[in-house]
Design an enzyme around this catalytic site. Structure first.
Site, short mmCIF file in Angstrom:
data_model
loop_
_atom_site.label_atom_id
_atom_site.label_comp_id
_atom_site.label_asym_id
_atom_site.label_seq_id
_atom_site.Cartn_x
_atom_site.Cartn_y
_atom_site.Cartn_z
N CYS A 1 6.81 -5.12 5.72
CA CYS A 1 6.18 -5.39 4.43
C CYS A 1 6.55 -4.30 3.41
CB CYS A 1 4.66 -5.44 4.62
SG CYS A 1 3.78 -5.67 3.09
N CYS B 1 3.64 -3.26 1.11
CA CYS B 1 2.64 -2.39 1.74
C CYS B 1 3.18 -0.96 1.89
CB CYS B 1 2.29 -2.88 3.15
SG CYS B 1 2.10 -4.64 3.30
N ASP B 2 4.45 -0.84 2.27
CA ASP B 2 4.95 0.46 2.71
C ASP B 2 6.07 1.07 1.85
OD1 ASP B 2 3.26 0.17 4.91
OD2 ASP B 2 4.79 -0.88 6.07
#
Ligand code: NAP
Length: 309
Positions: free
Chosen positions: A131, A134-135
């Protein structure tokens, strides 16, 4: 005894919740471990009708939940441990507690597919991720070369997003043409920071000994030649697997685990309906999942009405 329990709070589950709540059925909606579903991990959603400037995925899902709750949906942060579909009603075990319902709408979605490499597993969250939104902004990835694997819309979206942080983004794809929609593919390939690596598969993520990602070893499938791409992160975007394990042996599914629909959203078990990515490997869009959620709600409502006739 509940009238409607909905498993999943992605577009399918929350749309089913809006419709069944508006039908005064007071649905219980179970979030699972990922409230809001996969869309919460995406950045701007540009193709959901009604948002000409796009909408943040997390915001869209939050709004859908608020809309469902406004009409009486009871959204619970809970996970289904077991489901017994053998009787006239559905018996669930939810975080260890029993929950019985006349109808069940399964909208459990799909999770990220993994490459299946031992080194991928060992370096998960140590540079291997599924992701970008997300990261991607983590300090470990800033101004570093990064690798994205895949050739679909997800891979293109991830690669484009990562150009904000990375020095270079290598897009490793097993063929020499992208599967992604033309608009996404063109945008991706035109980006000066994105370098496609065609006809190639990741054989190993380096370096397990250092306990962090330092590169990937890729093999060209046409020439068999192996080479190493130095990178600080590997973003895997090679599709999804349906979250349907819970129903194995009870509900009809295809060889990949996608739940089969008999008529409308009805499964092979009376009173059990499906919607969204757990039952759809063809369209897999936010708007089609929402449409399927609507259909499942209407089917559940009609089924409940038929019980009282
Ligand atoms: P996808 O379209 O199924 O693409 C998966 C990609 O991964 C394909 O290019 C496939 O290669 C590759 N792949 C699969 N297994 C692999 C393996 N074991 N090793 C290496 N490569 C592998 O999945 P997706 O990109 O996640 O998209 C899913 C759906 O969501 C699509 O309908 C897409 O349109 C939609 N989506 C839309 C947007 C948007 O419009 N903003 C964004 C994201 C996703 P092959 O091409 O060779 O099969």
């Amino acid at each position: 005894m509940e009238n409607v329990v909905i498993i999943g709070t992605g577009c399918a589950g929350l749309t089913a919740a809006i419709y069944t709540a508006r039908a005064n059925l007071a649905p219980v909606v179970l979030t699972g471990t990922m409230p809001g579903g996969l869309l919460t991990t995406t950045s701007i959603v540009e193709n959901f009708p009604g948002f000409p400037d796009g909408v943040d995925g997390y915001e869209l899902m939050t709004r859908m939940q608020q809309q469902a709750e406004r009409f009486g949906a009871k959204v619970k942060f809970a996970t289904v441990d077991a489901a017994d579909l053998s009787g006239d009603t559905v018996k669930l075990t939810v975080d260890g507690e029993p929950l019985e319902t006349r109808t069940l709408i399964i909208a459990t979605g799909a999770g990220h597919r993994h490459l299946g490499l031992e080194s991928e597993k060992l370096l998960d969250k140590k540079g291997v991720t599924y992701c970008a939104t997300c990261d991607g902004a983590l300090p470990m990835f800033r101004n570093q070369p990064l690798v994205v694997v895949g050739g679909g819309d997800s891979a293109c979206e991830e690669a484009t997003y990562l150009t904000r942080f990375a020095s270079t983004v290598y897009l490793v794809h097993r063929r020499d043409t992208l599967r992604a929609s033309k608009i996404m593919a063109d945008r991706t390939l035109a980006h000066p920071k994105i370098k496609p690596v065609w006809d190639s598969v990741v054989e190993e993520v380096l370096d397990v000994k250092q306990d962090k990602v330092t590169g990937v070893r890729v093999k060209n499938v046409k020439t068999d030649a192996s080479s190493v791409i130095n990178c600080a992160g590997l973003f895997v975007a090679i599709g999804h697997v349906p979250n349907t394990q819970l129903f194995k042996g009870q509900l009809a599914m295809d060889e990949n685990g996608y739940l089969l629909r008999k008529e409308g959203s009805q499964t092979n078990v009376k009173g059990v309906f499906v919607a969204g990515d757990c039952s759809d490997h063809v369209y897999r869009q936010a708007v089609t999942a929402a449409g399927m959620g609507c259909a499942a709600a209407i089917d559940a409502e009609r089924y409940l009405a038929s019980l009282n006739r």
